[in-house]
Design an enzyme around this catalytic site. Structure first.
Site, PDB file in Angstrom:
ATOM      1  N   LYS A 177       0.707  -1.188  -0.006  1.00  0.00           N
ATOM      2  CA  LYS A 177       0.118  -0.064   0.065  1.00  0.00           C
ATOM      3  C   LYS A 177       0.850   1.264  -0.198  1.00  0.00           C
ATOM      4  O   LYS A 177       1.651   1.495   0.919  1.00  0.00           O
ATOM      5  CB  LYS A 177      -0.714  -0.117   1.184  1.00  0.00           C
ATOM      6  CG  LYS A 177      -1.838   1.319   1.397  1.00  0.00           C
ATOM      7  CD  LYS A 177      -2.851   1.040   2.657  1.00  0.00           C
ATOM      8  CE  LYS A 177      -3.543   2.375   2.689  1.00  0.00           C
ATOM      9  NZ  LYS A 177      -4.675   2.283   3.900  1.00  0.00           N
ATOM     10  N   LYS A 205      -2.257  -1.497  -3.718  1.00  0.00           N
ATOM     11  CA  LYS A 205      -3.261  -0.294  -3.767  1.00  0.00           C
ATOM     12  C   LYS A 205      -2.370   1.018  -3.723  1.00  0.00           C
ATOM     13  O   LYS A 205      -1.256   1.233  -3.090  1.00  0.00           O
ATOM     14  CB  LYS A 205      -3.995  -0.370  -2.231  1.00  0.00           C
ATOM     15  CG  LYS A 205      -4.832   0.701  -2.150  1.00  0.00           C
ATOM     16  CD  LYS A 205      -5.420   0.733  -0.543  1.00  0.00           C
ATOM     17  CE  LYS A 205      -6.333   1.821  -0.413  1.00  0.00           C
ATOM     18  NZ  LYS A 205      -6.758   1.939   0.948  1.00  0.00           N
TER      19      LYS A 205
HETATM   20  C1  PBG Z   1      -7.515   3.542   6.017  1.00  0.00           C
HETATM   21  C2  PBG Z   1      -7.704   3.167   4.294  1.00  0.00           C
HETATM   22  C3  PBG Z   1      -7.438   3.993   3.507  1.00  0.00           C
HETATM   23  C4  PBG Z   1      -8.181   3.415   2.344  1.00  0.00           C
HETATM   24  C5  PBG Z   1      -8.455   2.148   2.716  1.00  0.00           C
HETATM   25  N1  PBG Z   1      -8.223   1.984   4.034  1.00  0.00           N
HETATM   26  C6  PBG Z   1      -7.043   5.219   3.451  1.00  0.00           C
HETATM   27  C7  PBG Z   1      -5.547   5.664   3.760  1.00  0.00           C
HETATM   28  O1  PBG Z   1      -4.907   4.828   4.100  1.00  0.00           O
HETATM   29  O2  PBG Z   1      -5.389   6.806   4.051  1.00  0.00           O
HETATM   30  C8  PBG Z   1      -7.999   4.225   1.077  1.00  0.00           C
HETATM   31  C9  PBG Z   1      -9.284   3.799  -0.154  1.00  0.00           C
HETATM   32  C10 PBG Z   1      -9.631   4.559  -1.030  1.00  0.00           C
HETATM   33  O3  PBG Z   1      -9.041   5.769  -1.370  1.00  0.00           O
HETATM   34  O4  PBG Z   1     -10.321   4.217  -1.785  1.00  0.00           O
HETATM   35  N2  PBG Z   1      -6.557   2.740   6.535  1.00  0.00           N
END
Ligand code: PBG
Length: 327
Positions: A194, A247
């Site tokens: 991520k 992601k």
């Molecule tokens: C939080 C989380 C995030 C997303 C999914 N879980 C945001 C972040 O890490 O700030 C992002 C999902 C999206 O932008 O659609 N842990």
């Protein structure tokens, strides 16, 4: 000219026959936002077509998703500011918003996979995924909180817990805690690779969860790195992840392909909020055809190697596919 690639493209039936990748509703997971209240539908301006839903309306949407053939729902709770604290303690309430939402969904649509997010940010007054101590996110202080959160979600009925926090060692901590609590069948869908991405903006609007100070670069990955994905993959495999996610999605298709080629685990991709919002914004201006661009985007993620695709357009896509649309 006896070699003519165009020959295989000359008729619809032939194109169908030689098509290499097929997108189906089976591949898709729909993320949804839940809030307290009744008959409450609060639109999210930067995420057209999505809203924070009270549990009763969430259940209605879940039935539509099941009807359209989607495989699962990913749930995110929007908590009032007053319930947030520095350790995200609201995440552990047996009768918390998320826990009640999971129970209602398991009652209404028992065959659908309910996927819950494990990270502190929706519950944290600091807007970070881990515990802020001084000016740093403390990895090892956070692990037991994540493990307890995952157990609480499993108790509510979650089928898959999905740690999205990027703390080191969290998959193992969660696996051990789930097993010790008798949840050896609950799967871990790890947000393994991520990135610290600006494409999460609309999601943070939806939950009002943007970091109050600093950013997430000390735990989420540097967008410049790709070899590092293999380190995260090796760790998550060793720690017991059941699937690994990359992601964001489209902007990181090269990373999806790399991960696909290095693991036998199912690979997921998250077509994140900003990627979806871009399509909707361009479509609102009449610059792009939303439906066709959505299907093409999701197909691209599958072609890159994703088995599972999270997308805010999942319900639209499933309905289009049902109606016979092809990208
Ligand atoms: C939080 C989380 C995030 C997303 C999914 N879980 C945001 C972040 O890490 O700030 C992002 C999902 C999206 O932008 O659609 N842990």
């Amino acid at each position: 000219m006896h070699v003519r690639p165009r020959r295989n493209r000359s008729r619809a039936a032939l194109r169908r026959l030689v098509r290499e990748t097929r997108l189906s509703a089976d591949d898709l997971v729909l993320p949804l936002f839940v809030q307290e209240g009744e008959r409450l539908h609060t639109p999210i301006a930067s995420l057209p077509g999505h809203a924070r839903l009270s549990i009763d309306l969430l259940v209605e949407t879940a039935r539509e998703a099941e009807e359209a053939g989607l495989s699962g729902l990913a749930l995110f709770p929007a908590l009032p500011e007053a319930e947030k604290d520095s350790r995200g303690s609201a995440s552990l309430k047996p009768d918390g918003l998320l826990q009640r939402a999971v129970r209602a969904l398991k009652d209404a649509v028992p065959e659908m996979l309910i996927i819950t997010d494990v990270a502190l940010d929706p519950y944290s007054s600091d807007g970070h995924d881990g515990v802020l101590i001084g000016d740093r996110i403390d990895n090892d202080e956070t692990l037991p909180l994540l493990a307890a959160m995952a157990v609480s979600q499993a108790e509510a009925g979650a089928d898959v817990v999905a740690p999205s926090d990027m703390m080191d060692g969290r998959v193992r901590a969660i696996r051990e805690a789930l097993d010790a609590a008798g949840f050896s069948d609950v799967a871990i869908g790890s947000y393994c690779v991520k990135y610290a991405s600006a494409f999460y903006g609309p999601f943070r609007d939806a939950l009002e969860s943007a970091p109050r100070a600093g950013d997430k670069r000390t735990y989420q990955m540097d967008p410049a790195n790709v070899r590092e994905a293999l380190r995260e993959l090796a760790l998550d495999e060793a720690e017991g992840a059941d699937w690994v996610m990359v992601k964001p999605g489209l902007v990181y298709a090269d990373v999806i392909r790399l991960v696909r080629e290095h693991t036998a685990l199912p690979v997921a991709a998250y077509h994140v909020s900003g990627e979806y919002a871009m399509l909707r914004a361009a479509a609102e201006r009449g610059w792009l055809d939303y439906e066709r661009c959505l299907l093409e985007s999701l197909l691209a993620l599958k072609r890159a190697g994703a088995d599972v695709i999270f997308s805010y357009g999942a319900l639209d896509a499933a309905r289009l596919l049902r109606a016979g649309a092809t990208p």
